[in-house]
Each structure stands twice: as C-alpha cells, then as structure tokens.
Design an enzyme around this catalytic site. Structure first.
Site, PDB file in Angstrom:
ATOM      1  N   LYS A  62     -12.625  29.123 136.546  1.00 49.67           N
ATOM      2  CA  LYS A  62     -11.674  28.569 135.577  1.00 49.67           C
ATOM      3  C   LYS A  62     -11.936  29.132 134.180  1.00 49.67           C
ATOM      4  O   LYS A  62     -11.011  29.535 133.476  1.00 49.67           O
ATOM      5  CB  LYS A  62     -11.764  27.044 135.560  1.00 49.67           C
ATOM      6  CG  LYS A  62     -11.256  26.403 136.850  1.00 49.67           C
ATOM      7  CD  LYS A  62     -11.556  24.924 136.876  1.00 49.67           C
ATOM      8  CE  LYS A  62     -11.129  24.322 138.206  1.00 49.67           C
ATOM      9  NZ  LYS A  62     -11.499  22.893 138.320  1.00 49.67           N
ATOM     10  N   HIS A 105     -25.068  15.147 138.403  1.00 46.09           N
ATOM     11  CA  HIS A 105     -24.563  14.443 139.580  1.00 46.09           C
ATOM     12  C   HIS A 105     -24.934  12.972 139.546  1.00 46.09           C
ATOM     13  O   HIS A 105     -25.864  12.559 138.854  1.00 46.09           O
ATOM     14  CB  HIS A 105     -25.080  15.086 140.874  1.00 46.09           C
ATOM     15  CG  HIS A 105     -26.565  15.024 141.041  1.00 46.09           C
ATOM     16  ND1 HIS A 105     -27.219  13.931 141.535  1.00 46.09           N
ATOM     17  CD2 HIS A 105     -27.525  15.921 140.762  1.00 46.09           C
ATOM     18  CE1 HIS A 105     -28.522  14.153 141.570  1.00 46.09           C
ATOM     19  NE2 HIS A 105     -28.723  15.374 141.086  1.00 46.09           N
TER      20      HIS A 105
END
Length: 122
Positions: A62, A105
C-alpha cells in the site's frame, strides 16, 4: 520526503484458517528465511508471527502504491529481525529509500504500519 504510508490489520483466526485450509499458504507468504523463523515458534505465537508478516507485506504494498499482484508479490518482500527482535524490511532492495515499520498485536488481531521515505541526495 515521504513516498507513502501503508497500514494493514488482520484477524489471527483468518490466518489460522488459511493455514488449515491450504497447507502451502505459509510457503506462498513467507520467504525461506522468514519460514526458518516461523518454524521456531508454535501455537498462537506462530500464528501471530505469520499474521504480522502478512500485514507488513500488505502495508508495504500500500505504501509503495502498487498493491500486491502483477508487480509485487508476498515473496518479493522479506521482513527479518534485528537482535532484540526489531523487525526490518530487507527485500526489495531499497537503496534509495528509508523504510520504517511497526508490528503490533492483540490476542485476536495484528496490525502493521509501513512508511517509505525517499533518501535525500547529497
């Protein structure tokens, strides 16, 4: 100058299902060096590692502006780690760019951010 910023987030259970449904999934996502690291882990930590690398590669694509596909694949991107565990992007060859990346995470999901900066010419 900033070339691009990419951010990706993925559920760890989605990665676990992908591995269960397609035994070659790991080979499609991780380079050989990344696979060596992956196989040092087991259980939840192994899935966190795989999800983290998946998210970084998506975020890099991206930030690079290409996405994954015809011009860039998961195996074109390699994320290893420095002593102490800090992740570092080693592929593709980025001689004229600085790459900044972060992986985080929770128990359920992983997020990664990549910033690509053009190196200033002197």
């Amino acid at each position: 100058m900033i070339k691009g910023i990419g951010l990706d987030m993925i559920d760890i259970d989605r990665i676990r299902r992908a591995v269960t449904n397609n035994p070659r999934f790991v080979e499609r996502i991780l380079t050989e060096k990344e696979q060596l690291l992956y196989h040092k882990y087991t259980g939840q930590r192994q899935m966190e590692f795989l999800a983290g690398r998946f998210a970084v590669k998506e975020a890099y694509a991206k930030a690079n502006g290409t996405g994954l596909g015809a011009h860039l694949s998961f195996l074109d991107i390699e994320v290893l780690q420095l002593k102490g565990g800090r992740p570092i992007l080693l592929k593709p060859d980025l001689a004229d760019e600085n790459i900044f990346l972060s992986i985080t995470h929770t128990e359920y999901s992983v997020a990664a951010q990549v910033i690509i900066e053009h190196k200033e010419k002197r």
